[in-house]
Design a protein around this motif. Sequence first.
Motif, mmCIF file in Angstrom:
data_model
loop_
_atom_site.group_PDB
_atom_site.id
_atom_site.type_symbol
_atom_site.label_atom_id
_atom_site.label_comp_id
_atom_site.label_asym_id
_atom_site.label_seq_id
_atom_site.Cartn_x
_atom_site.Cartn_y
_atom_site.Cartn_z
ATOM 1 N N ILE A 201 7.522 9.313 5.734
ATOM 2 C CA ILE A 201 6.876 10.637 5.275
ATOM 3 C C ILE A 201 5.405 10.383 5.389
ATOM 4 O O ILE A 201 5.077 9.408 5.241
ATOM 5 C CB ILE A 201 7.499 11.087 4.019
ATOM 6 N N GLY A 202 4.789 11.581 5.178
ATOM 7 C CA GLY A 202 3.171 11.273 5.003
ATOM 8 C C GLY A 202 2.912 10.569 3.883
ATOM 9 O O GLY A 202 3.740 10.818 2.716
ATOM 10 N N GLU A 203 1.670 10.221 3.785
ATOM 11 C CA GLU A 203 1.258 9.084 2.669
ATOM 12 C C GLU A 203 0.974 10.256 1.230
ATOM 13 O O GLU A 203 1.385 9.785 0.282
ATOM 14 C CB GLU A 203 -0.211 8.564 2.994
ATOM 15 N N SER A 204 0.635 11.395 1.591
ATOM 16 C CA SER A 204 0.298 12.123 0.574
ATOM 17 C C SER A 204 1.421 12.864 0.001
ATOM 18 O O SER A 204 1.483 13.414 -1.173
ATOM 19 C CB SER A 204 -0.934 13.271 0.883
ATOM 20 N N THR A 205 2.401 12.887 0.717
ATOM 21 C CA THR A 205 3.676 13.421 0.528
ATOM 22 C C THR A 205 4.417 12.733 -0.850
ATOM 23 O O THR A 205 4.972 13.304 -1.838
ATOM 24 C CB THR A 205 4.725 13.509 1.564
ATOM 25 N N LEU A 206 3.822 11.360 -0.794
ATOM 26 C CA LEU A 206 4.669 10.556 -2.013
ATOM 27 C C LEU A 206 4.141 11.194 -3.209
ATOM 28 O O LEU A 206 4.842 11.298 -4.308
ATOM 29 C CB LEU A 206 3.806 9.233 -1.979
ATOM 30 N N TYR A 207 2.900 12.013 -3.238
ATOM 31 C CA TYR A 207 2.337 12.312 -4.569
ATOM 32 C C TYR A 207 2.931 13.735 -4.990
ATOM 33 O O TYR A 207 2.733 14.538 -6.118
ATOM 34 C CB TYR A 207 0.759 12.547 -4.449
ATOM 35 N N GLY A 208 3.844 14.307 -4.209
ATOM 36 C CA GLY A 208 4.572 15.350 -4.562
ATOM 37 C C GLY A 208 5.900 15.001 -5.248
ATOM 38 O O GLY A 208 6.729 15.664 -6.104
ATOM 39 N N TYR A 209 6.124 13.516 -5.445
ATOM 40 C CA TYR A 209 7.349 13.020 -6.113
ATOM 41 C C TYR A 209 7.024 11.953 -7.270
ATOM 42 O O TYR A 209 7.753 12.090 -8.141
ATOM 43 C CB TYR A 209 8.378 12.229 -5.214
ATOM 44 N N PHE A 210 5.698 11.436 -7.003
ATOM 45 C CA PHE A 210 5.276 10.777 -8.147
ATOM 46 C C PHE A 210 3.678 10.958 -8.321
ATOM 47 O O PHE A 210 3.110 11.215 -7.233
ATOM 48 C CB PHE A 210 5.540 9.195 -7.860
ATOM 49 N N THR A 211 3.145 10.880 -9.562
ATOM 50 C CA THR A 211 1.853 10.952 -9.684
ATOM 51 C C THR A 211 0.820 9.951 -9.437
ATOM 52 O O THR A 211 -0.117 10.079 -9.025
ATOM 53 C CB THR A 211 1.457 11.504 -10.866
ATOM 54 N N THR B 19 0.680 -1.253 0.027
ATOM 55 C CA THR B 19 -0.022 -0.051 -0.092
ATOM 56 C C THR B 19 0.796 1.292 0.028
ATOM 57 O O THR B 19 1.982 1.209 0.323
ATOM 58 C CB THR B 19 -0.811 -0.048 1.124
ATOM 59 N N THR B 20 0.100 2.351 -0.324
ATOM 60 C CA THR B 20 1.019 3.585 -0.341
ATOM 61 C C THR B 20 1.355 3.872 0.963
ATOM 62 O O THR B 20 2.321 4.773 1.427
ATOM 63 C CB THR B 20 0.171 4.693 -1.005
ATOM 64 N N LYS B 21 0.832 3.547 1.994
ATOM 65 C CA LYS B 21 0.661 3.735 3.513
ATOM 66 C C LYS B 21 2.304 3.105 3.745
ATOM 67 O O LYS B 21 2.906 3.518 4.640
ATOM 68 C CB LYS B 21 -0.386 3.330 4.226
ATOM 69 N N ASP B 22 2.076 1.829 3.460
ATOM 70 C CA ASP B 22 3.689 1.029 3.517
ATOM 71 C C ASP B 22 4.718 1.779 3.108
ATOM 72 O O ASP B 22 5.842 2.138 3.936
ATOM 73 C CB ASP B 22 3.461 -0.196 2.796
ATOM 74 N N ILE B 23 4.665 2.264 1.982
ATOM 75 C CA ILE B 23 5.680 2.735 1.436
ATOM 76 C C ILE B 23 6.203 4.215 2.043
ATOM 77 O O ILE B 23 7.115 4.211 2.539
ATOM 78 C CB ILE B 23 5.673 3.254 -0.115
ATOM 79 N N ALA B 24 5.002 4.934 2.382
ATOM 80 C CA ALA B 24 5.196 6.122 3.065
ATOM 81 C C ALA B 24 5.829 6.045 4.476
ATOM 82 O O ALA B 24 6.649 6.626 4.938
ATOM 83 C CB ALA B 24 3.847 6.897 3.291
#
Lengths: 214, 214, 214, 214
Positions: A55-65, A45-50
Amino acid sequence: MKPPIIDHMASRETNRRERRIQRQRKAILDAAAELFAQKGYVSTTTKDIARAVDIGESTLYGYFTSKQEILQEILNQQAAMVDSLLVHLNDLHGIESFVDLTDLLLDRLLEWAIYNRVVIAEAWTHDEILLSYVIVHWQPIMERLKQFIHTRVAAGIFRPIDPGFGARMMIAIFIASILPVLRGVEPPPTPATRHELAAALVEMIVNGLRAQNG
Amino acid sequence: MKPPIIDHMASRETNRRERRIQRQRKAILDAAAELFAQKGYVSTTTKDIARAVDIGESTLYGYFTSKQEILQEILNQQAAMVDSLLVHLNDLHGIESFVDLTDLLLDRLLEWAIYNRVVIAEAWTHDEILLSYVIVHWQPIMERLKQFIHTRVAAGIFRPIDPGFGARMMIAIFIASILPVLRGVEPPPTPATRHELAAALVEMIVNGLRAQNG
Amino acid sequence: MKPPIIDHMASRETNRRERRIQRQRKAILDAAAELFAQKGYVSTTTKDIARAVDIGESTLYGYFTSKQEILQEILNQQAAMVDSLLVHLNDLHGIESFVDLTDLLLDRLLEWAIYNRVVIAEAWTHDEILLSYVIVHWQPIMERLKQFIHTRVAAGIFRPIDPGFGARMMIAIFIASILPVLRGVEPPPTPATRHELAAALVEMIVNGLRAQNG
Amino acid sequence: MKPPIIDHMASRETNRRERRIQRQRKAILDAAAELFAQKGYVSTTTKDIARAVDIGESTLYGYFTSKQEILQEILNQQAAMVDSLLVHLNDLHGIESFVDLTDLLLDRLLEWAIYNRVVIAEAWTHDEILLSYVIVHWQPIMERLKQFIHTRVAAGIFRPIDPGFGARMMIAIFIASILPVLRGVEPPPTPATRHELAAALVEMIVNGLRAQNG
DNA sequence: CATGAATGAGCGTTCATTCAT
DNA sequence: AATGAATGAACGCTCATTCAT
């Protein structure tokens, strides 16, 4: 005079930011690859990765769409690595360098073990990935190997074997030898062990199992 | 007279029902295996499976208690197939029968291609499946192959190679030869082609690439 | 100077967030209790609760990990309320304060009417809840009442009645008097009415129905 | 002559069948009541009921049109039992027969313990059931008790208490005394114990807790 | 740029009820 | 009359993604 200086500073600033961004992207990629390797892409899950990158889960979306894009970047980097193998393959001649070369390739493959594991997993169930990434990028390598075999068959060094078949067997033996490491159930070999392994592989490929005095 | 007849009929009825249930279970299993092979277990929904068998989603649960159980049954059947290979491996002697044997094993493996593909996919990301299903059931086969190599090494027929390493290479060459079919990107070979393949594999394993006059 | 200020602000921020979260949790809890009271726990869906708080169904899971946990929190809060009753019970002496005390307890019970209704409903069909929540937390109160009766029996103020039986009857009379309110078919009494009720209860408990000149 | 005989036989047949059907309905009702009492109506599945009666799930629908109807029939039978109490209540006079009467009512209530438990559970969360079944059928009993109290208040035997309040307290004391049995956490009392209990209840109701010499 | 909060879409599973036999 | 098989509707819950701050 000032504007250039400002520009220069701005540029330095920009570079620093750019480097920080790239560093963070790399961190995300590595963490994601580790997780994808262990649990598969869909089950990660994106939560796993974050959480893994802290980092915060939504921060991922600053680096990847998207989560999908993270996978694609992993595939891209692995493909680039495969492409780079070709450089080494371009001086295949004596048996000695063949062992060294094998050793080198094993090294490269093992260094990217986690990325390779992800690619294998995804290519196994996604035709598009198999065709667009794996086959496309291994094709030149296959061609080089076929050419290598063809030359030696013509020279009477190798038995008159089908080059395509031979090349595939070579890769199979090659990959199989490090499969448990790629799969994550064995630790990577030491350089010494790896070199022994390379020698054994080459002997296996060239001589098979039959006793030489036969 | 009547009770026996009734019993008999009841028994026939029961058998008919039993057979219908088994047929339906098999249909579900095959459809699920096909889907698991194509998209992976997690990405396959119970709705997908139901649609493939053309039944209601909840009807599945009359035959299996969970999606997980469907996978487990697939793994079990594949494991039983692997176990059955051992019967054939118990008469490994002359080179001729070695080719025939290889042909037979290829046949078995290809017949269960889809199930094998599922097992490979799941074992690649699930340690428990790798250890409990794949390694456990392939272990006896590995042992038999090691013994085969060991005997021949002792007899001077094979080079003094490590039997474990040799066995793994044998299996690698074996599996690699049908990998595209298992993966679903090539059609299964005809019996004739398969036999030629078996011969080539055996030659590759035994003789390697080197010319015999070398 | 700046870091402290930042810390302070951060702390204020954190507090604000924390308060907002607690407010939302409370809103969910109240809405859920209302619904559980009206339709029972099993018949209340997470969709019902979400709609009552006017949030998305999945938003609930940001505040509670499961529907079950919502119920547990309701039980916990009700249990805490019951525990708090004991404080008041520790000055039981004259008949006057006995009425006031009864009034106080009625007030507490009615204030938590909905939560009590939920607890009664669930304890009625779940042994675990009956034993772990209801009996456990009412036990000290029962003990206190038994002691109260025992003392008065010894002093010749009360008839020589079994304290356990007497305590249970006291609670029965107590609860029964507000049952329609707890059940939700009568509005809560005004403070004045409640005080009259308390007086009547005490008289009923102490004097029964018989005329005093008998 | 024949037609009557046939009719007679048919009638006997019909009766036998009718009786068999009624017996089966009763078995289903009892099993369902037991389950509803333990787990609540909503949490009891038709499969549960069928298994308890050892019939097929769909066979239930030959006896009742729905799960809901099973509950309704349970409520009906309990209501009929409550109605029957009134017969006994019609000779309330001396204190001796009051104890005997209480004993009798306790007996009836306990005999139908499981049905009562179901009714209490459902009435607690369903207004319709509370109003249509419970209140409607207990109303005449309440009236009779109020009348009983009113008479005695007028005669100076009872204190000048509100008859409605007194009646409710009587029922509360009454029910509370057997609540653990109804709830299923205590075994039913023996007839002797029950009679003692009845005497204690009557004394509690009539005399309260105060010492008689006070 | 970083993030907590929110959510729609979709998942695996259950169950009262229907229907063909 | 009895039932095994089938199923639509609904459930509790997850997750990639969005958005206000």
